[in-house]
Scaffold this active site. Structure first.
Site, PDB file in Angstrom:
ATOM      1  N   CYS A  75      -6.449  60.450  77.129  1.00  0.00           N
ATOM      2  CA  CYS A  75      -5.747  60.104  75.892  1.00  0.00           C
ATOM      3  C   CYS A  75      -5.028  58.752  75.864  1.00  0.00           C
ATOM      4  O   CYS A  75      -5.184  57.998  74.910  1.00  0.00           O
ATOM      5  CB  CYS A  75      -4.772  61.217  75.509  1.00  0.00           C
ATOM      6  SG  CYS A  75      -3.986  62.059  76.882  1.00  0.00           S
ATOM      7  N   HIS A 143       2.389  58.657  72.588  1.00  0.00           N
ATOM      8  CA  HIS A 143       1.955  58.547  73.975  1.00  0.00           C
ATOM      9  C   HIS A 143       1.874  57.108  74.474  1.00  0.00           C
ATOM     10  O   HIS A 143       1.185  56.819  75.456  1.00  0.00           O
ATOM     11  CB  HIS A 143       0.602  59.239  74.169  1.00  0.00           C
ATOM     12  CG  HIS A 143       0.470  59.885  75.529  1.00  0.00           C
ATOM     13  ND1 HIS A 143      -0.710  60.422  75.988  1.00  0.00           N
ATOM     14  CD2 HIS A 143       1.364  60.073  76.524  1.00  0.00           C
ATOM     15  CE1 HIS A 143      -0.537  60.920  77.199  1.00  0.00           C
ATOM     16  NE2 HIS A 143       0.714  60.720  77.556  1.00  0.00           N
TER      17      HIS A 143
END
Length: 482
Positions: A75, A143
């Site tokens: 990710c 993130h």
């Protein structure tokens, strides 16, 4: 021949007109990003187990790319590439967390140190669109640095709420009052719909990066029951995972509904994709997990440079502009969002800022016809991703995709794997030995790209604690899932 040339000129002029017209009206742009959703996890992508009526409708009303890729096998690097428009060596974001997250000390190489936050000198796509007159918002999994100057509210987003890690009883940054029992996908969609309603009078960019379908695999009980008695198809068999996908599908359905209600669908480009491949296909590679889903016919899954780890859905809907029910087999990647959005918005690239992606605007506006002026797409992963019990989803590696050909180079032993994806989508027939000239050609191009990028390489591990072979062991019981 003259008639053919005239047709090409006419097509080019038509595309130029459509792109100029799109930029003049500054379309709204909504990017919905799933987390860990596999290429085969949607009905329109071939699944016979999961139910995705809204995404299937979105595909029927728009354009679906069949050869779209995330710019990383997990990710964080994909999100960095998406937001910056740059390949991994330029951002320094190669994986999740620091290099000591997995015990690499028994391996021959020391990984390249990883950057865990998007460097502040990187100009995000939100900053570029905001400078072009767009209202901007982001709700979900960022993130790329959740605090201080790295928070998305400081990186070009007028509104930004970060949340990930749990699907129930979740926390938000900044802290919000959340009713007990709220499901995260529903909450993020609520915020997205509120933003659309409040911003409809001016062009807007909405980034909705869901935490679904990442583990823990928690779903709403009533949706789990919907799939409880559904017959499995291959390794697509988890009611919980199916219910999570259904919640994502509901989110997209709600967004399409509010766009239709406000009568702004025709001026809104809606995109759906995933940050990397699905959590499946690992056991076939000798790892110790069956996975939550099945990426067939692709090989491997999340954390690998095989297609199961990097090939993801790409669906684009723009009623009245994108031809409905069309597909395109051109190779695209996460780095292509940035230049595409700028071109469609009529916004200028940041002065002196390098963009590695290519605008796919002409493909969107031509019904998927034509080609991109790009030689190849690249991946650089100079680290280790563990799989539990001393096993590895990947060791340091790089990859190049050029036309039908794909080469993966493993840095520990310089091993090469060469595949013709048109003939062998499942990457089962390694042609590196039978076609050494093609393997060398691609390896040389990959090395030249690394030199151009000044890509750091892992270094010899002089303190290797034990001898460890690159090949994973066979079937154990547990594995890491991140």
């Amino acid at each position: 021949m003259r008639a053919f040339s005239t047709c090409l000129i006419a097509l080019a002029l038509s595309l130029a007109f459509h792109i100029a017209n799109a930029a003049a009206t500054k379309p709204n742009i909504i990017l919905v990003l799933a987390d860990d959703l596999g290429w085969s996890d949607l009905g329109c992508q071939g699944s016979k187990y999961y139910l995705t009526p809204n995404l299937d409708r979105m595909a029927m009303e728009g354009l679906r790319f069949t050869d779209g890729h995330s710019s990383g096998p997990n990710c964080q690097p994909t999100r960095a590439a998406l937001m910056s428009g740059q390949y991994m060596p330029r951002t320094g974001v190669y994986t999740v967390g620091g290099i000591d997250r997995f015990d690499w000390k028994s391996r021959p190489l020391r990984p390249v140190d990883n950057v865990s936050q998007l460097p502040l000198e990187k100009i995000t796509i939100a900053q570029a669109l905001k400078a072009g007159g767009y209202a901007t918002a982001m709700f979900g999994k960022w993130h790329l640095g959740d605090d201080g100057e790295h928070h998305p509210s400081k990186r070009g987003f007028d509104q930004a709420i970060v949340s990930a890690g749990k699907h129930f009883n979740f926390e938000t940054n900044p802290k919000q009052d959340v009713p007990p029992g709220t499901y995260l996908a529903d909450y993020l969609t609520d915020k997205a719909v509120e933003f659309i309603r409040s911003s409809r009078e001016k062009p807007f960019f909405l980034f909705l990066p869901h935490y679904g379908v990442h583990s823990p695999h928690d779903a709403k009980p009533e949706l789990i029951e919907k799939f409880r008695d559904r017959k499995p198809v291959g390794n697509q068999k988890s009611p919980e995972y199916a219910a999570m996908i259904y919640s994502l599908d509901e989110s997209v359905g709600r967004i399409m509904a509010v766009l239709d209600e406000l009568r702004i669908s025709k001026n809104t480009l809606l995109i759906f994709s995933s940050d990397n491949g699905g959590v499946g296909g690992h056991r076939a590679e000798g790892l110790n997990s069956e996975g939550i889903t099945d990426n067939s016919p692709l090989r491997g899954g999340k954390g690998m440079l095989y297609e199961g780890g990097i090939r993801v859905p790409f669906i684009f809907r723009w009623p009245g502009t994108i031809a409905p029910g069309t597909t395109c087999d051109q190779i695209i990647a996460s780095i292509d969002y940035y230049p595409t959005f700028l071109e469609l918005a009529g916004a200028q690239p940041p002065e002196g800022y390098v963009l590695d992606g290519k605008s796919i605007a002409k493909l969107l506006l031509s019904g998927g016809k034509g080609t991109l002026d790009r030689e190849a797409v690249f991946w650089h992963f100079p680290g280790y991703l563990g799989a539990g019990a001393g096993l590895w989803r990947t060791t340091p590696a790089g990859a190049i995709r050029q036309g039908d050909w794909k080469l993966i180079e493993f840095f520990e032993d310089s091993r090469r794997e060469l595949y013709n994806l048109r003939q062998d989508l499942g990457e089962r027939n390694n042609l590196a030995q039978s076609q050494p000239e093609k393997a060398k050609e691609l390896a040389d191009r990959l090395a030249a790209w690394r030199k151009e990028m000044k890509a750091p390489m892992p270094t010899p591990n002089k303190d290797q604690t034990s001898v460890s072979t690159p090949a994973p062991a066979k079937k154990k019981k547990k594995r890491a899932n991140r």
